[in-house]
Design a protein around this motif. Structure first.
Motif, PDB file in Angstrom:
ATOM      1  N   TYR A  84       0.825  -1.209   0.000  1.00 17.31           N
ATOM      2  CA  TYR A  84       0.000   0.000   0.000  1.00 17.31           C
ATOM      3  C   TYR A  84       0.860   1.260   0.000  1.00 17.31           C
ATOM      4  O   TYR A  84       0.561   2.231  -0.706  1.00 17.31           O
ATOM      5  CB  TYR A  84      -0.927  -0.016   1.218  1.00 17.31           C
ATOM      6  CG  TYR A  84      -2.036  -1.037   1.107  1.00 17.31           C
ATOM      7  CD1 TYR A  84      -3.258  -0.709   0.505  1.00 17.31           C
ATOM      8  CD2 TYR A  84      -1.869  -2.341   1.577  1.00 17.31           C
ATOM      9  CE1 TYR A  84      -4.285  -1.638   0.398  1.00 17.31           C
ATOM     10  CE2 TYR A  84      -2.874  -3.274   1.470  1.00 17.31           C
ATOM     11  CZ  TYR A  84      -4.079  -2.921   0.876  1.00 17.31           C
ATOM     12  OH  TYR A  84      -5.084  -3.846   0.753  1.00 17.31           O
ATOM     13  N   VAL A  85       1.935   1.246   0.789  1.00 13.05           N
ATOM     14  CA  VAL A  85       2.806   2.419   0.865  1.00 13.05           C
ATOM     15  C   VAL A  85       3.455   2.687  -0.491  1.00 13.05           C
ATOM     16  O   VAL A  85       3.523   3.823  -0.965  1.00 13.05           O
ATOM     17  CB  VAL A  85       3.886   2.217   1.953  1.00 13.05           C
ATOM     18  CG1 VAL A  85       4.900   3.360   1.903  1.00 13.05           C
ATOM     19  CG2 VAL A  85       3.235   2.149   3.337  1.00 13.05           C
ATOM     20  N   THR A  86       3.943   1.617  -1.152  1.00 11.08           N
ATOM     21  CA  THR A  86       4.657   1.777  -2.419  1.00 11.08           C
ATOM     22  C   THR A  86       3.730   2.187  -3.560  1.00 11.08           C
ATOM     23  O   THR A  86       4.081   3.020  -4.394  1.00 11.08           O
ATOM     24  CB  THR A  86       5.387   0.473  -2.784  1.00 11.08           C
ATOM     25  OG1 THR A  86       6.265   0.108  -1.711  1.00 11.08           O
ATOM     26  CG2 THR A  86       6.196   0.644  -4.051  1.00 11.08           C
ATOM     27  N   LYS A  90      -4.871   3.577  -0.895  1.00  8.87           N
ATOM     28  CA  LYS A  90      -5.376   3.752   0.462  1.00  8.87           C
ATOM     29  C   LYS A  90      -5.711   2.395   1.076  1.00  8.87           C
ATOM     30  O   LYS A  90      -6.357   1.559   0.457  1.00  8.87           O
ATOM     31  CB  LYS A  90      -6.614   4.647   0.457  1.00  8.87           C
ATOM     32  CG  LYS A  90      -7.154   4.930   1.858  1.00  8.87           C
ATOM     33  CD  LYS A  90      -8.370   5.845   1.795  1.00  8.87           C
ATOM     34  CE  LYS A  90      -8.918   6.103   3.195  1.00  8.87           C
ATOM     35  NZ  LYS A  90     -10.116   6.990   3.164  1.00  8.87           N
ATOM     36  N   LEU A  91      -5.262   2.201   2.306  1.00 13.97           N
ATOM     37  CA  LEU A  91      -5.506   0.947   3.017  1.00 13.97           C
ATOM     38  C   LEU A  91      -6.878   0.972   3.654  1.00 13.97           C
ATOM     39  O   LEU A  91      -7.182   1.846   4.474  1.00 13.97           O
ATOM     40  CB  LEU A  91      -4.430   0.733   4.082  1.00 13.97           C
ATOM     41  CG  LEU A  91      -4.642  -0.438   5.055  1.00 13.97           C
ATOM     42  CD1 LEU A  91      -4.682  -1.761   4.295  1.00 13.97           C
ATOM     43  CD2 LEU A  91      -3.542  -0.466   6.111  1.00 13.97           C
ATOM     44  N   ASN A  92      -7.715   0.026   3.258  1.00 14.49           N
ATOM     45  CA  ASN A  92      -9.012  -0.188   3.894  1.00 14.49           C
ATOM     46  C   ASN A  92      -8.874  -1.434   4.756  1.00 14.49           C
ATOM     47  O   ASN A  92      -8.850  -2.541   4.240  1.00 14.49           O
ATOM     48  CB  ASN A  92     -10.112  -0.378   2.847  1.00 14.49           C
ATOM     49  CG  ASN A  92     -11.488  -0.488   3.480  1.00 14.49           C
ATOM     50  OD1 ASN A  92     -11.629  -0.582   4.695  1.00 14.49           O
ATOM     51  ND2 ASN A  92     -12.508  -0.473   2.630  1.00 14.49           N
ATOM     52  N   LYS A  93      -8.767  -1.261   6.053  1.00 13.70           N
ATOM     53  CA  LYS A  93      -8.403  -2.356   6.948  1.00 13.70           C
ATOM     54  C   LYS A  93      -9.295  -3.577   6.741  1.00 13.70           C
ATOM     55  O   LYS A  93     -10.521  -3.469   6.741  1.00 13.70           O
ATOM     56  CB  LYS A  93      -8.475  -1.902   8.406  1.00 13.70           C
ATOM     57  CG  LYS A  93      -7.730  -2.815   9.359  1.00 13.70           C
ATOM     58  CD  LYS A  93      -7.617  -2.189  10.737  1.00 13.70           C
ATOM     59  CE  LYS A  93      -6.776  -3.071  11.644  1.00 13.70           C
ATOM     60  NZ  LYS A  93      -6.620  -2.482  12.996  1.00 13.70           N
ATOM     61  N   ASN A 128      -4.913  -6.552   4.181  1.00 14.22           N
ATOM     62  CA  ASN A 128      -5.310  -7.528   3.173  1.00 14.22           C
ATOM     63  C   ASN A 128      -4.647  -7.248   1.829  1.00 14.22           C
ATOM     64  O   ASN A 128      -4.845  -6.188   1.225  1.00 14.22           O
ATOM     65  CB  ASN A 128      -6.834  -7.500   3.015  1.00 14.22           C
ATOM     66  CG  ASN A 128      -7.365  -8.712   2.280  1.00 14.22           C
ATOM     67  OD1 ASN A 128      -6.705  -9.269   1.416  1.00 14.22           O
ATOM     68  ND2 ASN A 128      -8.578  -9.116   2.627  1.00 14.22           N
ATOM     69  N   CYS A 129      -3.873  -8.242   1.369  1.00 14.14           N
ATOM     70  CA  CYS A 129      -3.244  -8.153   0.039  1.00 14.14           C
ATOM     71  C   CYS A 129      -3.756  -9.241  -0.893  1.00 14.14           C
ATOM     72  O   CYS A 129      -3.153  -9.505  -1.938  1.00 14.14           O
ATOM     73  CB  CYS A 129      -1.728  -8.236   0.164  1.00 14.14           C
ATOM     74  SG  CYS A 129      -0.964  -6.754   0.857  1.00 14.14           S
TER      75      CYS A 129
END
Length: 288
Positions: A84-86, A90-93, A128-129
């Motif tokens: 997500y950072v790279t 946006k991270l949706n938990k 989650n990936c």
């Protein structure tokens, strides 16, 4: 990294152990794993995958695309967060983004981690990936002949503290589990359609084969004894889905015992291959 492979492959891999424990069973006091009905020794698929991961980590280091995802002591969510950072998504938990963003997150993990691209991974924890089905699958390894799981008593002469030193004997007894000798066979499969999804390419295939043939050389320990990769048959199909059933290829390879008593070395066996019966559209590379 190279493009995904376009051919199906099948693997038949032989390795042996002498005076060592190839895969201890924690539910049986770490005794070597065994089929209770046949007496054949067993080495689990995850045991060999771990050794492949260890070899790739040592040989490739932090080379682009060849990092290892499943490592001792590593927090997987931290690695998932890298995607997500790279990518800047946006991270949706707990939820994987939809459509292109979700595929981009999963693609980042495949592109950067060799073992995800090869063996697959379930990355559906707090960060989650997604989930990847690996193109490379190993079966359990079975010994060619029944093994005799053994153990011996060992004595520790050194003591930990003054209290132990003051004890009557000052010695600690222990047990060591081992197999006097066993030749094992593992069959495996490599799917081209799944490789297209994960990105597993020809370079990855060569790294995998090299790892199988060399992984025991960097995994030495007293408990493992002398473990050696002996022979690997890499069957290549002309097509993506294969030109014949895997079992037909595996039946062409056999290990025959050529001693009268209990085998105690690889020279007590002969690996035979009926190359003349190789089906049309299938070629083979033999490594030893």
């Amino acid at each position: 990294m190279s493009d995904p492979i376009q051919n199906r492959y099948d693997i038949s891999f032989f390795f042996d152990v002498r005076n060592g424990n190839p895969n201890g069973d924690p539910d049986a006091g770490n005794m070597p794993r065994i089929d209770p009905e046949t007496g054949l020794g067993i080495v689990s698929d995850v045991c060999l995958k771990r050794k492949v991961r260890n070899y790739v980590e040592l040989s490739m280091g932090d080379s682009a695309g060849y990092r290892i995802y499943v490592q001792d002591g590593v927090i997987l969510n931290d690695r998932n967060r890298e995607a997500y950072v790279t990518t800047g998504i946006k991270l949706n938990k707990k939820k994987l983004p939809k459509d292109e963003e979700g595929r981009a997150v999963t693609r980042f993990m495949c592109d950067n981690f060799f073992d995800i691209r090869t063996f697959g991974a379930v990355m559906t924890t707090e960060v989650n990936c997604g989930q990847v089905r690996g193109p490379v699958q190993f079966c359990f390894s079975d010994s060619i002949d029944p093994i005799v799981p053994s153990e011996m008593s060992i004595t520790r002469m050194a003591v930990t503290n003054e209290k132990d030193k003051a004890a009557e004997s000052g010695r600690t007894m222990g047990r060591k589990q081992f197999v006097p000798y066993g030749l094992y066979r593992m069959n495996g499969f490599i799917s081209a359609p799944l490789a297209e999804k994960s990105g597993f390419g020809d370079e990855d295939l060569q790294v995998l084969v090299t790892s199988l043939m060399n992984m025991f050389e960097v995994d030495r320990s007293a408990s493992h004894g002398l473990m050696t990769s002996r022979m690997l048959f890499l069957f290549k199909h002309d097509s993506r889905l294969g030109n014949c059933r895997s079992e037909r290829l595996f039946d062409l390879v056999a290990a025959r015992k050529r001693c009268d008593g209990a085998p105690r070395s690889f020279s007590d066996y002969e690996i035979v291959f009926d190359e003349g019966a190789l089906p049309e559209g299938v070629s083979v590379e033999v490594l030893s």
